[in-house]
Scaffold this motif. Structure first.
Motif, PDB file in Angstrom:
ATOM      1  N   TYR A 117       1.185   8.964   1.864  1.00 54.28           N
ATOM      2  CA  TYR A 117       2.520   9.238   1.301  1.00 54.28           C
ATOM      3  C   TYR A 117       2.462  10.467   0.397  1.00 54.28           C
ATOM      4  N   LEU A 172       4.301  14.011   1.299  1.00 50.43           N
ATOM      5  CA  LEU A 172       5.417  14.424   0.448  1.00 50.43           C
ATOM      6  C   LEU A 172       5.129  15.766  -0.216  1.00 50.43           C
ATOM      7  N   VAL A 175      12.796   8.193   1.165  1.00 53.68           N
ATOM      8  CA  VAL A 175      11.440   7.672   1.374  1.00 53.68           C
ATOM      9  C   VAL A 175      11.498   6.156   1.449  1.00 53.68           C
TER      10      VAL A 175
END
Lengths: 660, 660
Positions: B356, B360, B372
């Motif tokens: 993640y 990102l 998200v």
């Protein structure tokens, strides 16, 4: 072969069981071992000790019978493991491993190989690319949710959605009987699973997240029986073009047309919801034993909430029950002096526990859903009202708790299996979905083409316009008087016999937009026939002369959907078909009562009935129904009647295009 | 007079303060005393000690200046208290007491009395029948919510909704600047409050629950300035006929037409929502500082969630941002080997915290909203991802947490003011409402009737059909060629000069449905004039002959709404106006760009543009705009043009009915 070995195995082997707690093969082994009462055998080619249990190098080393093998090994090893399973006499399998059809051609080949081995040995298997299977007997998934045993079955075509549903069930204390992650559905298909669960006595309702149906015909055959036993709720992923693409890469299935899918769900008697939230809200109702009625009594301590709830009830097409005068008299005694009892029943902002209790006592025997809304105010808390509601369990009670202590109030109601929501609109929408669910219809698709119709279409990939009109007549659908003229003389004679004014247009072999080709003249009087004939015969050698009708222009079409097969479309006709999008879909054959419902849905019915002109709605119904049989009989690929002219004399197919 | 004394008083008296902790008068006193830094004076005719503070027998006994009196006494005593307040020189009041206009005539009389006393002394007052007022300085309500000081103002026309919003704010830790419970709006009106709050620097957005607007004209004038400063979100109670009735008894206000209300909110640049849930979801966005864009990047660890979110984005008319190829290359490095980076960006079910974070980082500078989504899986929890998201604050981040620990994850994001939802659809709908909010329009309602038009309508309650057509011509709206015939000879001459075929119909003074009276003949050729004239002249002495036009039948209407005044309606014309309900409303005057938007909304634009026939959309736009000025100029009560025939030559008013 029955799915019992899969759903109710006596022994389970976990192939690819791993020592490493970060690995799927470890999580699954732990999940199975901690839930299953029968024997569990870990299989691992390194022959390790896994979670304290000695593993086997191969399925074949296990002395015991193995009913189910859960396979989580690298994809290249799957065919080998399946072969071993076959040789060992394993009855069923779950292939967790991914990297098959969903990643492309190479994976698809491997998937076919696995299927062919399983087939050879008669092994039924779930997956591949599945999150696994959770049953009342064992947790054969790699999700570690600690879910309460219960009555809702979940069938999902996305592991992610499956994991989420388990999380949700755990968090909301919703009991689950089965979770079936379908994966690529190489062998075991969604309709078999739905059928199995419909017959399972521990399951009260089935929730299905689906991206693409494996076999539309079987789905249409099997699911109606399931929905007649218990509610089956569907949500489809892949509504938009963008996500249909996402779906393809995701589980490799074909996302059929969304509209046809909706029509199919209606046909089989399923409940269709658009999003997860609605899905979960419905589960609150099906999971309780409260009788849910279409008529609603709203009880609240806030006028504003009553107003908003009435709005929602009206939007959802439900109705507010009328409180009998006798009960109103009773209610006056327990309400403050200035209050007028009505529905919504506003108990006022100073209502305490007793006012809720006394009012509910008075109305508790009314045969309706009681939507009891409470917001916490200085004089009452949601929790207090929740406790009051426990006294009325079984009376059609639904709680809506809105306030600082809504969570604890919800828990009180949930543990009594009284449905509870945090917004009135959510309750209302869920009620509406449940009480207005369609009746299941079995589509009996027999074909018995009329000889002359078969003759007309034989070997053709499309019909000429005049053949289309003839086909209508063969199927009992009326057409305006018409004829074909090759010469001016013929045209004049024909027009004379039809009567003026007539329509003159080009007559073509291929389906075309005649208007766009400037090939249509309306209002042709006797003295204009020559001029128009000359103009038209420059475009096509044949000219069609047709009686000019007036009335309402409807549209009736037929398609062969790649998933659900022949389907009829109806809507407002003429050139605005696409603009108004007022179209209703029906899976063929369309029975007369369904055709009426389609007329209603597409607004055609209101248009036919407008101004009381005596337009013949029966003829339209019959036409829709006949077209649905025609497209089945002749295996039509695509056809439309546009317009179908409706007036007081009947319904007339003016222009017909058919392709095979 | 400014509302400052009400919203920012230096001293407060609570009249009707009570010892009894179960009474409203006690709760309010405690709430004020515990929050207000200035002096608070309890007033009670028994001169008791209240919560340890000596009370005064009358406002007049207080030595200090009193800026605000909060009045909670029996309704009969309210006029007396108001009189005392006036004599004492109190500047403003909040009348909590109920039992006025909302309970009937007697209450209404009392309310007028109170208003006239307040007016005499120049006292501005909120209520009666209000739950009170909460400001950054004091809690003058009888709700005991412990609400965080913040930036959202709540304006409610229902105490119940107000109390609920406070509960909700407390529970969701949403900061509130003001809560204004409007009550009966006898003096202080909703538009003044909205105006005041729009200028308040502590308020970032205004949420309004309204059942009926007090003065439509002022609302239209004042609110556009407010919405140009900050988002103003409206929800209306009383959408259905059933609840409109509930509203009347509830706060005694007139619930205007729901559709016109929606048009008015669009005009003033407000955001319209249908239910409380949407209301609250929007607050999450306006309460944060994340830049919210129309283009969205979806990041998730579940393919199914990605699919459903794409569906929702597509339904809401938003779009998925395209990830630049360069970033896709970067993403490949952090995703598992088989993953193909695209939008939705599926990080796969085995994604952990680092995947993640790394993904990102790569996309964080894209100018789009990053939605998200995380569901808790064995390899990740919602909480872990929430912590990751804190690194991207200010980058357009919205979290969707779906899993067993979603509540704690939500709290982490909320405390960082990053919006967080539990369902992707909710996030998407809130984004859509916010980014697609309309621009505020100021309606400048000048009237300058054309002399001859005024002449034509003077002293009439309706126009004859031919006068309607003349009126069109005066306002620059075209009509088909037409004339009136009183004799057959006139009819024939007229029809000859117009050219065949013509339309012949009855000509009436009163507005009637001519078709229903069998008073219209189309396609009349030269040899049919006599027959038709004879038939028609049996129904009316005048016969109208009109050029027969072909084209698209539109409908343009005008009404004088009791709340918002003159409003234009357009839609599909002909006899299906009511059936298709494809109608768009616009507050007069309708500017050309608004008319174009109305055409789009009603689907007329698609119909005009269908098949590229060159139909003249400019003429339709101009007609809509001209009609909006006509109805203002002549103070028309109701009118319609049906049909307005649209073709390649222009837009023509065929039949016109006008009442005053």
């Amino acid at each position: 072969m029955s799915l019992d070995y899969l759903f109710r195995p006596r022994t389970i082997a976990v192939v690819g069981a791993s020592r490493n707690r970060e690995k799927v093969g470890n999580v699954i082994f732990r999940n199975v071992a901690s839930t299953f009462r029968g024997k569990v055998y870990p299989v691992n080619n390194k022959s390790e000790t896994i979670e304290g249990v000695q593993s086997y190098k191969s399925l074949k080393d296990i002395q015991d019978d193995v009913d189910l093998a859960i396979i989580s090994v690298p994809r290249e090893s799957v065919p080998g493991v399946m072969e071993e399973a076959g040789e060992k006499g394993v009855r069923s399998a779950i292939v967790i491993t991914s990297g098959f059809r969903e990643v492309g051609e190479e994976g698809e080949k491997l998937e076919r190989e696995v299927a062919s081995i399983a087939n050879k040995y008669g092994i039924r298997f779930l997956g591949p690319n599945t999150m696994g299977l959770l049953t009342p007997d064992y947790n054969g998934t790699f999700a570690f949710a600690d879910v309460k045993r219960g009555e809702i079955a979940l069938v999902v075509q996305s592991g992610g959605i499956g994991a989420y549903m388990l999380n949700w069930a755990q968090k909301s204390r919703t009991g689950v009987s089965f979770l079936v992650s379908l994966g690529n559905q190489t062998d075991v298909k969604e309709y078999e699973v739905i059928d199995y669960l419909a017959k399972d006595p521990e399951t009260k309702a089935i929730f299905v997240y689906i991206e693409g149906v494996s076999d539309g015909e079987k789905f249409l055959n099997v699911v109606p029986e399931a929905t007649s036993r218990k509610p089956v709720i569907f949500i489809k992923g892949g509504a938009s073009a963008q996500s249909a693409e996402a779906v393809k890469t995701h589980t490799g299935s074909l996302a059929g047309s969304y509209e046809v899918f909706k029509a199919a769900i209606k046909t089989v008697g399923g409940i269709f919801v658009e999003n997860l939230k609605d899905f979960l809200n419905l589960s609150k109702l099906v999971n309780s034993s409260e009788p849910i009625r279409e008529e609603i009594l709203v009880v609240t301590n806030s006028g504003g909430h009553g107003v908003l709830t009435s709005d929602a009830i009206s939007r959802a097409g439900l109705s507010l029950v009328k409180i009998p005068e006798r009960l109103n008299m009773e209610l006056r005694k327990v309400l403050p002096p200035q209050s007028i009892p009505k529905n919504p029943l506003d108990l006022s902002g100073d209502a305490g526990r007793d006012r809720y209790l006394n009012s509910l006592k008075i109305v508790s025997d009314l045969d309706c859903t009681k939507l009891v809304i409470v917001e916490s105010l200085p004089f009452i808390s949601c929790t207090e009202v929740a406790k009051v509601l426990l006294n009325f369990k079984g009376k059609g009670i639904i709680g809506v708790t809105m306030g600082y202590d809504e969570d604890s109030a919800s828990r009180i109601l949930e543990s009594a299996s009284i449905p509870v929501f945090t917004f009135p609109e959510e309750a209302v929408n869920a009620i509406s979905k449940l009480v207005k669910r369609p009746s299941p219809r079995r589509k009996v698709r027999v074909t018995q083409p009329i000889d002359s119709a078969r003759e007309l279409s034989k070997g053709k990939s499309f019909l000429a316009d005049y053949e289309g009109l003839k086909l209508m007549e063969l199927y009992g659908i009326r057409t305006p008087r018409w004829g074909i003229a090759n010469t001016l003389e013929e045209a004049q004679r024909l027009a004379d016999s039809i009567g003026y004014p007539v329509v003159m247009k080009i007559s073509t072999d291929q389906p075309v937009h005649k208007t766009e080709l400037k090939g249509v003249y309306m209002n042709v009087e006797r003295d204009m026939v020559k001029e128009k004939f000359d103009l038209l015969s420059k475009i096509s050698k044949r000219v069609m002369i047709q009686e000019q009708l007036t009335g309402l222009e409807a549209y009736v079409g037929g398609i062969r959907d790649p998933v659900f097969g022949h389907t009829v479309l109806i809507g407002v006709g003429g050139i605005y078909v696409e603009v108004l999008k007022s179209v209703s879909y029906g899976i063929a054959p369309v029975y007369e009562d369904e055709a009426l419902e389609m007329l209603r849905e597409s607004k055609l019915l209101d248009m036919i009935r407008a101004r009381k002109r005596g337009y013949d709605e029966g003829s339209v119904i019959r036409t829709v129904s006949n077209i649905s049989r025609l497209i089945l009989d002749l295996n039509v690929k695509e056809m439309d009647i546009n317009p179908l002219m409706v007036n007081e004399k009947g319904a007339f197919a003016v222009d017909v295009r058919v392709t095979f």
